[in-house]
Structures are given as structure tokens and as C-alpha cells.
Scaffold this motif. Structure first.
Motif, PDB file in Angstrom:
ATOM      1  N   GLU A   7     -12.878   5.417  -2.418  1.00 24.95           N
ATOM      2  CA  GLU A   7     -11.460   4.852  -2.446  1.00 24.95           C
ATOM      3  C   GLU A   7     -10.685   3.779  -1.575  1.00 24.95           C
ATOM      4  OE1 GLU A   7      -9.793   8.334  -1.861  1.00 24.95           O
ATOM      5  OE2 GLU A   7     -10.872   9.701  -2.972  1.00 24.95           O
ATOM      6  N   SER A   8      -9.429   3.273  -1.917  1.00 27.52           N
ATOM      7  CA  SER A   8      -9.207   1.855  -1.495  1.00 27.52           C
ATOM      8  C   SER A   8      -8.831   2.138   0.010  1.00 27.52           C
ATOM      9  CB  SER A   8      -7.564   1.465  -2.050  1.00 27.52           C
ATOM     10  OG  SER A   8      -7.156   3.107  -1.934  1.00 27.52           O
ATOM     11  N   GLY A   9      -8.749   3.432   0.745  1.00 29.77           N
ATOM     12  CA  GLY A   9      -8.178   3.969   1.986  1.00 29.77           C
ATOM     13  C   GLY A   9      -7.063   4.088   2.401  1.00 29.77           C
ATOM     14  N   GLU A  10      -6.734   4.269   1.778  1.00 34.16           N
ATOM     15  CA  GLU A  10      -5.272   4.965   1.562  1.00 34.16           C
ATOM     16  C   GLU A  10      -4.913   6.346   2.075  1.00 34.16           C
ATOM     17  OE1 GLU A  10      -3.028   4.667  -1.882  1.00 34.16           O
ATOM     18  OE2 GLU A  10      -3.295   2.585  -2.438  1.00 34.16           O
ATOM     19  N   GLY A  11      -4.580   6.631   3.262  1.00 37.07           N
ATOM     20  CA  GLY A  11      -4.897   7.832   3.190  1.00 37.07           C
ATOM     21  C   GLY A  11      -5.585   7.759   4.721  1.00 37.07           C
ATOM     22  N   ALA A  12      -6.806   7.156   5.108  1.00 41.89           N
ATOM     23  CA  ALA A  12      -7.483   6.920   6.186  1.00 41.89           C
ATOM     24  C   ALA A  12      -6.407   6.932   7.498  1.00 41.89           C
ATOM     25  CB  ALA A  12      -8.837   6.051   5.833  1.00 41.89           C
ATOM     26  N   ARG A  13      -7.499   7.134   8.416  1.00 40.84           N
ATOM     27  CA  ARG A  13      -6.755   7.243   9.410  1.00 40.84           C
ATOM     28  C   ARG A  13      -7.089   5.975   9.841  1.00 40.84           C
ATOM     29  NH1 ARG A  13      -7.518  13.346  11.065  1.00 40.84           N
ATOM     30  NH2 ARG A  13      -9.637  12.780  10.672  1.00 40.84           N
ATOM     31  N   THR A  14      -6.815   5.208  10.994  1.00 41.93           N
ATOM     32  CA  THR A  14      -7.377   3.560  11.972  1.00 41.93           C
ATOM     33  C   THR A  14      -7.386   4.620  13.103  1.00 41.93           C
ATOM     34  OG1 THR A  14      -4.697   3.437  13.074  1.00 41.93           O
ATOM     35  CG2 THR A  14      -5.345   2.720  10.828  1.00 41.93           C
ATOM     36  N   ASP A  15      -7.781   3.825  13.810  1.00 37.12           N
ATOM     37  CA  ASP A  15      -8.644   4.180  15.411  1.00 37.12           C
ATOM     38  C   ASP A  15      -7.380   4.837  16.147  1.00 37.12           C
ATOM     39  OD1 ASP A  15     -11.432   3.522  14.996  1.00 37.12           O
ATOM     40  OD2 ASP A  15     -11.331   1.875  15.462  1.00 37.12           O
ATOM     41  N   ALA A  16      -6.442   3.968  15.481  1.00 34.66           N
ATOM     42  CA  ALA A  16      -4.939   4.068  17.053  1.00 34.66           C
ATOM     43  C   ALA A  16      -4.991   5.519  16.870  1.00 34.66           C
ATOM     44  CB  ALA A  16      -4.519   2.609  16.647  1.00 34.66           C
ATOM     45  N   ASP A  17      -5.168   5.919  15.105  1.00 32.87           N
ATOM     46  CA  ASP A  17      -4.070   7.482  14.699  1.00 32.87           C
ATOM     47  C   ASP A  17      -5.018   8.331  14.867  1.00 32.87           C
ATOM     48  OD1 ASP A  17      -2.323   5.845  13.001  1.00 32.87           O
ATOM     49  OD2 ASP A  17      -3.374   5.939  11.528  1.00 32.87           O
ATOM     50  N   LEU A  18      -6.211   7.895  15.534  1.00 37.83           N
ATOM     51  CA  LEU A  18      -7.794   8.993  15.119  1.00 37.83           C
ATOM     52  C   LEU A  18      -7.086   9.811  17.259  1.00 37.83           C
ATOM     53  CD1 LEU A  18     -10.930   8.351  14.297  1.00 37.83           C
ATOM     54  CD2 LEU A  18      -9.443   9.945  13.657  1.00 37.83           C
ATOM     55  N   GLU A  19      -6.932   8.096  18.484  1.00 34.95           N
ATOM     56  CA  GLU A  19      -7.427   7.715  19.273  1.00 34.95           C
ATOM     57  C   GLU A  19      -5.203   9.086  20.128  1.00 34.95           C
ATOM     58  OE1 GLU A  19      -7.374   4.727  22.073  1.00 34.95           O
ATOM     59  OE2 GLU A  19      -8.792   3.942  20.041  1.00 34.95           O
ATOM     60  N   ARG A  20      -4.849   8.653  19.033  1.00 37.70           N
ATOM     61  CA  ARG A  20      -3.594   9.000  19.245  1.00 37.70           C
ATOM     62  C   ARG A  20      -3.416  10.952  19.557  1.00 37.70           C
ATOM     63  NH1 ARG A  20      -0.233  10.720  15.540  1.00 37.70           N
ATOM     64  NH2 ARG A  20      -1.002   9.199  13.940  1.00 37.70           N
ATOM     65  N   GLU A  21      -4.355  10.493  18.052  1.00 36.85           N
ATOM     66  CA  GLU A  21      -4.336  12.448  17.711  1.00 36.85           C
ATOM     67  C   GLU A  21      -5.490  13.119  18.701  1.00 36.85           C
ATOM     68  OE1 GLU A  21      -6.150  13.722  13.536  1.00 36.85           O
ATOM     69  OE2 GLU A  21      -4.280  11.875  12.975  1.00 36.85           O
ATOM     70  N   LEU A  22      -6.546  12.751  19.315  1.00 35.05           N
ATOM     71  CA  LEU A  22      -7.280  13.018  19.916  1.00 35.05           C
ATOM     72  C   LEU A  22      -6.554  13.476  21.818  1.00 35.05           C
ATOM     73  CD1 LEU A  22     -10.399  11.298  20.216  1.00 35.05           C
ATOM     74  CD2 LEU A  22     -10.259  13.383  19.365  1.00 35.05           C
ATOM     75  N   GLY A  23      -5.386  12.276  22.122  1.00 30.71           N
ATOM     76  CA  GLY A  23      -4.158  12.800  22.850  1.00 30.71           C
ATOM     77  C   GLY A  23      -3.540  13.787  22.852  1.00 30.71           C
ATOM     78  N   GLU A  24      -2.869  13.842  22.110  1.00 28.81           N
ATOM     79  CA  GLU A  24      -2.501  15.550  21.616  1.00 28.81           C
ATOM     80  C   GLU A  24      -3.543  16.699  21.329  1.00 28.81           C
ATOM     81  OE1 GLU A  24      -0.481  14.857  17.707  1.00 28.81           O
ATOM     82  OE2 GLU A  24       0.535  13.219  17.674  1.00 28.81           O
ATOM     83  N   LEU A  25      -4.290  16.486  20.747  1.00 27.31           N
ATOM     84  CA  LEU A  25      -5.210  17.568  21.532  1.00 27.31           C
ATOM     85  C   LEU A  25      -5.494  17.715  22.546  1.00 27.31           C
ATOM     86  CD1 LEU A  25      -8.219  17.528  18.563  1.00 27.31           C
ATOM     87  CD2 LEU A  25      -5.887  18.909  18.726  1.00 27.31           C
ATOM     88  N   ASP A  26      -5.879  16.786  23.506  1.00 27.70           N
ATOM     89  CA  ASP A  26      -6.290  16.614  25.283  1.00 27.70           C
ATOM     90  C   ASP A  26      -4.207  17.540  25.935  1.00 27.70           C
ATOM     91  OD1 ASP A  26      -8.301  15.457  24.740  1.00 27.70           O
ATOM     92  OD2 ASP A  26      -7.585  14.041  25.457  1.00 27.70           O
ATOM     93  N   GLU A  27      -3.193  17.042  25.192  1.00 28.61           N
ATOM     94  CA  GLU A  27      -2.365  18.166  25.870  1.00 28.61           C
ATOM     95  C   GLU A  27      -2.272  19.375  25.758  1.00 28.61           C
ATOM     96  OE1 GLU A  27      -0.423  17.044  27.853  1.00 28.61           O
ATOM     97  OE2 GLU A  27      -1.373  14.632  28.006  1.00 28.61           O
ATOM     98  N   LEU A  28      -2.130  19.721  24.314  1.00 21.99           N
ATOM     99  CA  LEU A  28      -2.299  20.924  23.888  1.00 21.99           C
ATOM    100  C   LEU A  28      -3.607  21.403  24.886  1.00 21.99           C
ATOM    101  CD1 LEU A  28      -1.675  21.022  19.970  1.00 21.99           C
ATOM    102  CD2 LEU A  28      -0.762  21.891  21.324  1.00 21.99           C
ATOM    103  N   LEU A  29      -4.694  21.162  25.114  1.00 21.37           N
ATOM    104  CA  LEU A  29      -5.804  22.237  25.158  1.00 21.37           C
ATOM    105  C   LEU A  29      -4.959  22.436  27.693  1.00 21.37           C
ATOM    106  CD1 LEU A  29      -9.206  21.126  24.258  1.00 21.37           C
ATOM    107  CD2 LEU A  29      -7.823  22.426  23.986  1.00 21.37           C
ATOM    108  N   LYS A  30      -4.290  20.915  27.913  1.00 19.90           N
ATOM    109  CA  LYS A  30      -4.208  21.241  28.874  1.00 19.90           C
ATOM    110  C   LYS A  30      -3.161  22.337  29.428  1.00 19.90           C
ATOM    111  CE  LYS A  30      -5.094  16.570  30.563  1.00 19.90           C
ATOM    112  NZ  LYS A  30      -4.492  15.335  30.471  1.00 19.90           N
ATOM    113  N   ASP A  31      -1.436  22.608  28.344  1.00 16.04           N
ATOM    114  CA  ASP A  31      -1.303  23.373  28.334  1.00 16.04           C
ATOM    115  C   ASP A  31      -1.605  25.249  28.369  1.00 16.04           C
ATOM    116  OD1 ASP A  31       0.805  21.552  28.415  1.00 16.04           O
ATOM    117  OD2 ASP A  31       0.732  21.865  25.836  1.00 16.04           O
ATOM    118  N   ASP A  32      -2.982  25.145  27.808  1.00 16.12           N
ATOM    119  CA  ASP A  32      -3.102  25.887  27.169  1.00 16.12           C
ATOM    120  C   ASP A  32      -4.338  26.964  29.297  1.00 16.12           C
ATOM    121  OD1 ASP A  32      -2.313  26.837  24.923  1.00 16.12           O
ATOM    122  OD2 ASP A  32      -5.011  26.439  23.936  1.00 16.12           O
TER     123      ASP A  32
END
Length: 147
Positions: free
Chosen positions: A121-146
Motif C-alpha cells: 500500500e502507498s501509505g494513504e490512510g496510514a497514521r503518522t507518529d504525530a497522529d498516534l501521539e495525539r490519539e494517545l493523549g486523547e485516550l489518556d484524557e478519557l481515562l483521567k475523566d473516568d
């Protein structure tokens, strides 16, 4: 045909009766049914001087005997290579040549190989490191809220 080191090693592990039985079994299995009468395993056992059960045990449970018998069979078949090639050429040169025979011939001499195409695959739709870090941050925030 010269004996291989593997064959010599196996012979050293087998009795004279076992080696003779192996040869008789291979000769018997390769016989052409039209011209020659096949022996029963009981007859081979009698010729070798053992019981049918002993022959059966060797044929089915003794790995050294089985390996030795297979090596002998390979030697027997190697002597028939010219006949095999002759029959292959008859199939190729017949009025309606066998496509399978032609395929075997070409593969045997390395003139035909299977081609496999691998695509990535050409990589279209693949997530970059920055995307992954942002998503991890969002998950961390969700866990803190719980909590």
C-alpha cells in the motif's frame, strides 16, 4: 551406484536380515504387475528367516529400516530416469502434446518459473507518529475523566 554416508550409517544400524528384507520389499514394490508375480510379505519374511509380524514391525515402526528402504527405492528409481524422460518426450511430441508434460520439462530445466507479484500500500490512510501521539493523549484524557 556408490553408497552414501547416510546409507552406510543406516546399514550399520540394521541386521543382515533387515537389509535383505528392505531390498526384497523394494524390488517387490517396483515389479511390473504384468510380467512378474509380486511376493506376499509372508513370503519375504520366510525368505529372510523372520515372522510376518517382524516384517510388519520393521515396515511400520522402525525408522532406520524405513529410511534405509526409502534410500534403496530412490536408487532403484534413479536407474529409471532415462525411461521417465523418454516417456515425457513422447507426451511432448505426440500429435496432441501434453501441456502438463511441457510444463514439467520446462520446470525441470529451469526454463519456467512462477512469477509472483507483491504489492504494498502507498501509505494513504496510514497514521503518522504525530497522529498516534495525539490519539494517545486523547485516550489518556478519557481515562483521567473516568477516575
Amino acid at each position: 551406484m556408490a553408497k552414501s554416508s547416510r546409507q552406510k550409517a543406516l546399514e550399520a544400524k540394521l541386521t543382515t536380515q533387515q537389509r535383505k528384507a528392505a531390498y526384497l520389499i523394494v524390488e517387490n514394490e517396483i515389479k511390473d504387475n504384468k510380467d512378474e508375480t509380486k511376493l506376499e510379505y509372508q513370503q519375504i519374511a520366510e525368505e529372510v528367516g523372520v515372522t510376518y509380524k517382524t516384517i510388519w514391525e520393521w515396515r511400520t515402526k522402525n525408522s532406520n529400516f524405513i529410511d534405509y528402504k526409502n534410500l534403496i527405492a530412490d536408487d532403484f528409481l534413479a536407474t529409471e530416469r532415462a525411461a521417465v524422460y523418454s516417456n515425457l518426450m513422447k507426451l511432448i511430441k505426440s500429435p496432441q502434446p501434453s501441456v502438463r508434460a511441457i510444463d514439467i520439462y520446462l520446470r525441470r530445466f529451469g526454463l519456467l518459473t512462477e512469477k509472483q507479484v507483491v504489492t504494498t500500500e502507498s501509505g494513504e490512510g496510514a497514521r503518522t507518529d504525530a497522529d498516534l501521539e495525539r490519539e494517545l493523549g486523547e485516550l489518556d484524557e478519557l481515562l483521567k475523566d473516568d477516575d
